[in-house]
Write a protein that holds these residues in place. Structure first.
Motif, PDB file in Angstrom:
ATOM      1  N   THR A  25      36.866 -12.464 -57.135  1.00 38.28           N
ATOM      2  CA  THR A  25      36.467 -11.443 -56.165  1.00 38.28           C
ATOM      3  C   THR A  25      37.326 -11.529 -54.911  1.00 38.28           C
ATOM      4  OG1 THR A  25      34.185 -11.377 -56.967  1.00 38.28           O
ATOM      5  CG2 THR A  25      34.554 -10.647 -54.698  1.00 38.28           C
ATOM      6  N   VAL A  26      37.500 -12.735 -54.383  1.00 35.41           N
ATOM      7  CA  VAL A  26      38.302 -12.921 -53.173  1.00 35.41           C
ATOM      8  C   VAL A  26      39.749 -12.494 -53.436  1.00 35.41           C
ATOM      9  CG1 VAL A  26      39.207 -14.645 -51.548  1.00 35.41           C
ATOM     10  CG2 VAL A  26      36.798 -14.697 -52.214  1.00 35.41           C
ATOM     11  N   ALA A  27      40.270 -12.823 -54.610  1.00 38.63           N
ATOM     12  CA  ALA A  27      41.645 -12.434 -54.952  1.00 38.63           C
ATOM     13  C   ALA A  27      41.778 -10.915 -55.079  1.00 38.63           C
ATOM     14  CB  ALA A  27      42.071 -13.116 -56.253  1.00 38.63           C
ATOM     15  N   ALA A  28      40.762 -10.273 -55.646  1.00 38.54           N
ATOM     16  CA  ALA A  28      40.804  -8.820 -55.856  1.00 38.54           C
ATOM     17  C   ALA A  28      40.551  -8.035 -54.571  1.00 38.54           C
ATOM     18  CB  ALA A  28      39.775  -8.415 -56.907  1.00 38.54           C
ATOM     19  N   LEU A  29      39.860  -8.663 -53.602  1.00 38.64           N
ATOM     20  CA  LEU A  29      39.458  -7.959 -52.378  1.00 38.64           C
ATOM     21  C   LEU A  29      39.861  -8.731 -51.120  1.00 38.64           C
ATOM     22  CD1 LEU A  29      35.861  -7.049 -53.568  1.00 38.64           C
ATOM     23  CD2 LEU A  29      37.818  -5.500 -53.437  1.00 38.64           C
ATOM     24  N   PRO A  30      41.163  -8.876 -50.874  1.00 33.60           N
ATOM     25  CA  PRO A  30      41.560  -9.591 -49.656  1.00 33.60           C
ATOM     26  C   PRO A  30      41.150  -8.808 -48.404  1.00 33.60           C
ATOM     27  CG  PRO A  30      43.462  -8.590 -50.716  1.00 33.60           C
ATOM     28  CD  PRO A  30      42.301  -8.383 -51.638  1.00 33.60           C
ATOM     29  N   VAL A  31      41.074  -9.519 -47.293  1.00 39.60           N
ATOM     30  CA  VAL A  31      40.762  -8.866 -46.018  1.00 39.60           C
ATOM     31  C   VAL A  31      41.748  -7.717 -45.813  1.00 39.60           C
ATOM     32  CG1 VAL A  31      40.735  -9.179 -43.507  1.00 39.60           C
ATOM     33  CG2 VAL A  31      39.726 -10.919 -44.998  1.00 39.60           C
ATOM     34  N   GLY A  32      41.209  -6.570 -45.421  1.00 33.69           N
ATOM     35  CA  GLY A  32      42.006  -5.367 -45.237  1.00 33.69           C
ATOM     36  C   GLY A  32      41.966  -4.422 -46.422  1.00 33.69           C
ATOM     37  N   SER A  33      41.429  -4.885 -47.562  1.00 38.87           N
ATOM     38  CA  SER A  33      41.324  -4.030 -48.750  1.00 38.87           C
ATOM     39  C   SER A  33      40.389  -2.866 -48.498  1.00 38.87           C
ATOM     40  CB  SER A  33      40.763  -4.815 -49.939  1.00 38.87           C
ATOM     41  OG  SER A  33      41.615  -5.831 -50.331  1.00 38.87           O
ATOM     42  N   ARG A  34      40.697  -1.751 -49.110  1.00 40.29           N
ATOM     43  CA  ARG A  34      39.841  -0.565 -49.058  1.00 40.29           C
ATOM     44  C   ARG A  34      38.915  -0.602 -50.271  1.00 40.29           C
ATOM     45  NH1 ARG A  34      39.012   1.561 -45.098  1.00 40.29           N
ATOM     46  NH2 ARG A  34      38.641   3.525 -46.115  1.00 40.29           N
ATOM     47  N   ILE A  35      37.650  -0.291 -50.070  1.00 40.41           N
ATOM     48  CA  ILE A  35      36.685  -0.271 -51.170  1.00 40.41           C
ATOM     49  C   ILE A  35      35.874   1.022 -51.135  1.00 40.41           C
ATOM     50  CG2 ILE A  35      36.500  -2.790 -51.172  1.00 40.41           C
ATOM     51  CD1 ILE A  35      33.459  -0.873 -50.222  1.00 40.41           C
ATOM     52  N   GLY A  81      34.968   1.770 -47.201  1.00 35.76           N
ATOM     53  CA  GLY A  81      35.215   0.969 -46.025  1.00 35.76           C
ATOM     54  C   GLY A  81      36.328  -0.031 -46.242  1.00 35.76           C
ATOM     55  N   GLU A  82      36.384  -1.000 -45.325  1.00 33.87           N
ATOM     56  CA  GLU A  82      37.438  -2.005 -45.322  1.00 33.87           C
ATOM     57  C   GLU A  82      36.828  -3.402 -45.319  1.00 33.87           C
ATOM     58  OE1 GLU A  82      41.013  -3.487 -42.352  1.00 33.87           O
ATOM     59  OE2 GLU A  82      40.139  -1.512 -42.087  1.00 33.87           O
ATOM     60  N   VAL A  83      37.372  -4.285 -46.148  1.00 34.95           N
ATOM     61  CA  VAL A  83      36.936  -5.681 -46.191  1.00 34.95           C
ATOM     62  C   VAL A  83      37.353  -6.349 -44.884  1.00 34.95           C
ATOM     63  CG1 VAL A  83      37.238  -7.911 -47.357  1.00 34.95           C
ATOM     64  CG2 VAL A  83      37.089  -5.802 -48.707  1.00 34.95           C
ATOM     65  N   ILE A  84      36.375  -7.007 -44.223  1.00 31.44           N
ATOM     66  CA  ILE A  84      36.675  -7.673 -42.955  1.00 31.44           C
ATOM     67  C   ILE A  84      36.481  -9.186 -43.014  1.00 31.44           C
ATOM     68  CG2 ILE A  84      36.242  -5.644 -41.523  1.00 31.44           C
ATOM     69  CD1 ILE A  84      33.474  -6.855 -40.834  1.00 31.44           C
ATOM     70  N   VAL A  93      31.104 -10.378 -49.649  1.00 29.71           N
ATOM     71  CA  VAL A  93      32.270  -9.764 -49.032  1.00 29.71           C
ATOM     72  C   VAL A  93      31.726  -8.871 -47.925  1.00 29.71           C
ATOM     73  CG1 VAL A  93      34.232  -8.222 -49.399  1.00 29.71           C
ATOM     74  CG2 VAL A  93      33.530  -9.808 -51.221  1.00 29.71           C
ATOM     75  N   LYS A  94      32.142  -9.120 -46.703  1.00 34.78           N
ATOM     76  CA  LYS A  94      31.665  -8.296 -45.586  1.00 34.78           C
ATOM     77  C   LYS A  94      32.614  -7.138 -45.377  1.00 34.78           C
ATOM     78  CE  LYS A  94      28.668 -11.417 -43.552  1.00 34.78           C
ATOM     79  NZ  LYS A  94      28.025 -11.773 -42.337  1.00 34.78           N
ATOM     80  N   LEU A  95      32.055  -5.995 -45.000  1.00 32.10           N
ATOM     81  CA  LEU A  95      32.907  -4.848 -44.762  1.00 32.10           C
ATOM     82  C   LEU A  95      32.409  -3.997 -43.626  1.00 32.10           C
ATOM     83  CD1 LEU A  95      32.365  -1.722 -46.478  1.00 32.10           C
ATOM     84  CD2 LEU A  95      31.473  -3.565 -47.839  1.00 32.10           C
ATOM     85  N   ARG A  96      33.314  -3.164 -43.162  1.00 37.17           N
ATOM     86  CA  ARG A  96      33.016  -2.175 -42.117  1.00 37.17           C
ATOM     87  C   ARG A  96      33.202  -0.815 -42.759  1.00 37.17           C
ATOM     88  NH1 ARG A  96      33.123  -2.114 -36.229  1.00 37.17           N
ATOM     89  NH2 ARG A  96      33.678  -0.027 -35.546  1.00 37.17           N
ATOM     90  N   LEU A  97      32.182   0.013 -42.649  1.00 35.63           N
ATOM     91  CA  LEU A  97      32.199   1.326 -43.288  1.00 35.63           C
ATOM     92  C   LEU A  97      33.080   2.304 -42.522  1.00 35.63           C
ATOM     93  CD1 LEU A  97      28.440   1.705 -44.216  1.00 35.63           C
ATOM     94  CD2 LEU A  97      30.320   0.873 -45.637  1.00 35.63           C
ATOM     95  N   ASP A  98      33.727   3.199 -43.263  1.00 34.41           N
ATOM     96  CA  ASP A  98      34.591   4.212 -42.650  1.00 34.41           C
ATOM     97  C   ASP A  98      33.835   5.062 -41.636  1.00 34.41           C
ATOM     98  OD1 ASP A  98      36.745   3.345 -44.128  1.00 34.41           O
ATOM     99  OD2 ASP A  98      36.646   4.971 -45.585  1.00 34.41           O
ATOM    100  N   GLU A  99      32.592   5.418 -41.951  1.00 38.28           N
ATOM    101  CA  GLU A  99      31.834   6.263 -41.018  1.00 38.28           C
ATOM    102  C   GLU A  99      31.602   5.543 -39.698  1.00 38.28           C
ATOM    103  OE1 GLU A  99      27.261   6.069 -42.288  1.00 38.28           O
ATOM    104  OE2 GLU A  99      28.594   6.382 -43.991  1.00 38.28           O
ATOM    105  N   TRP A 100      31.548   4.222 -39.701  1.00 34.20           N
ATOM    106  CA  TRP A 100      31.390   3.457 -38.478  1.00 34.20           C
ATOM    107  C   TRP A 100      32.695   3.417 -37.699  1.00 34.20           C
ATOM    108  CZ3 TRP A 100      28.400  -1.296 -40.809  1.00 34.20           C
ATOM    109  CH2 TRP A 100      27.147  -0.847 -41.276  1.00 34.20           C
ATOM    110  N   LEU A 101      33.821   3.350 -38.404  1.00 37.46           N
ATOM    111  CA  LEU A 101      35.127   3.375 -37.733  1.00 37.46           C
ATOM    112  C   LEU A 101      35.342   4.692 -37.026  1.00 37.46           C
ATOM    113  CD1 LEU A 101      37.372   1.716 -40.462  1.00 37.46           C
ATOM    114  CD2 LEU A 101      36.772   0.754 -38.251  1.00 37.46           C
ATOM    115  N   ALA A 102      35.005   5.793 -37.696  1.00 34.62           N
ATOM    116  CA  ALA A 102      35.189   7.130 -37.127  1.00 34.62           C
ATOM    117  C   ALA A 102      34.335   7.305 -35.869  1.00 34.62           C
ATOM    118  CB  ALA A 102      34.836   8.191 -38.158  1.00 34.62           C
ATOM    119  N   ALA A 103      33.144   6.708 -35.853  1.00 35.58           N
ATOM    120  CA  ALA A 103      32.258   6.837 -34.700  1.00 35.58           C
ATOM    121  C   ALA A 103      32.777   6.072 -33.482  1.00 35.58           C
ATOM    122  CB  ALA A 103      30.855   6.366 -35.054  1.00 35.58           C
ATOM    123  N   ASP A 104      33.578   5.034 -33.744  1.00 35.34           N
ATOM    124  CA  ASP A 104      34.138   4.220 -32.652  1.00 35.34           C
ATOM    125  C   ASP A 104      35.318   4.905 -31.965  1.00 35.34           C
ATOM    126  OD1 ASP A 104      32.437   2.083 -32.592  1.00 35.34           O
ATOM    127  OD2 ASP A 104      33.709   0.765 -33.772  1.00 35.34           O
TER     128      ASP A 104
END
Length: 105
Positions: A25-35, A81-84, A93-104
């Protein structure tokens, strides 16, 4: 139906599968990966998401990454979103959702 629910049922990967596949999982989803994926659990602290293409992984989008005044996505919602971060002790795997980025912005 309660507003909050833990990830259960056929949509949630088994805990032993999540643990045994953690390195992959960590190999498939490095930090910065889009999911993309489906919200399979909701709690006051965030939402759990089953990731498309990585069936034995679970992500958590915590409210700490959510802008003030936003709502958590509903159960069954499809999000992206993006893996953080990777949290090894509970295999999340923690992530930040795209809708949250757009609101910022």
């Amino acid at each position: 139906m309660d507003e909050y629910a833990w990830p259960t049922g056929s949509e949630a990967p088994a805990a032993d599968a999540v643990r045994s596949n953690w390195a992959a999982t960590v190999a498939a989803l490095p930090v910065g990966s889009r999911i993309t994926g489906e919200v399979i659990g909701r709690q006051p602290f965030g939402v759990f998401i089953c990731i498309d293409g990585v069936p034995n992984a679970i992500t958590l989008a915590e409210i700490t990454a959510m802008p003030h005044g936003m709502d958590l996505p509903a159960l069954g919602a499809f999000v992206s979103g993006e893996v953080i971060w990777h949290v090894a002790h509970n295999h999340q795997v923690k992530l930040r959702l795209d809708e949250w980025l757009a609101a910022d912005e």
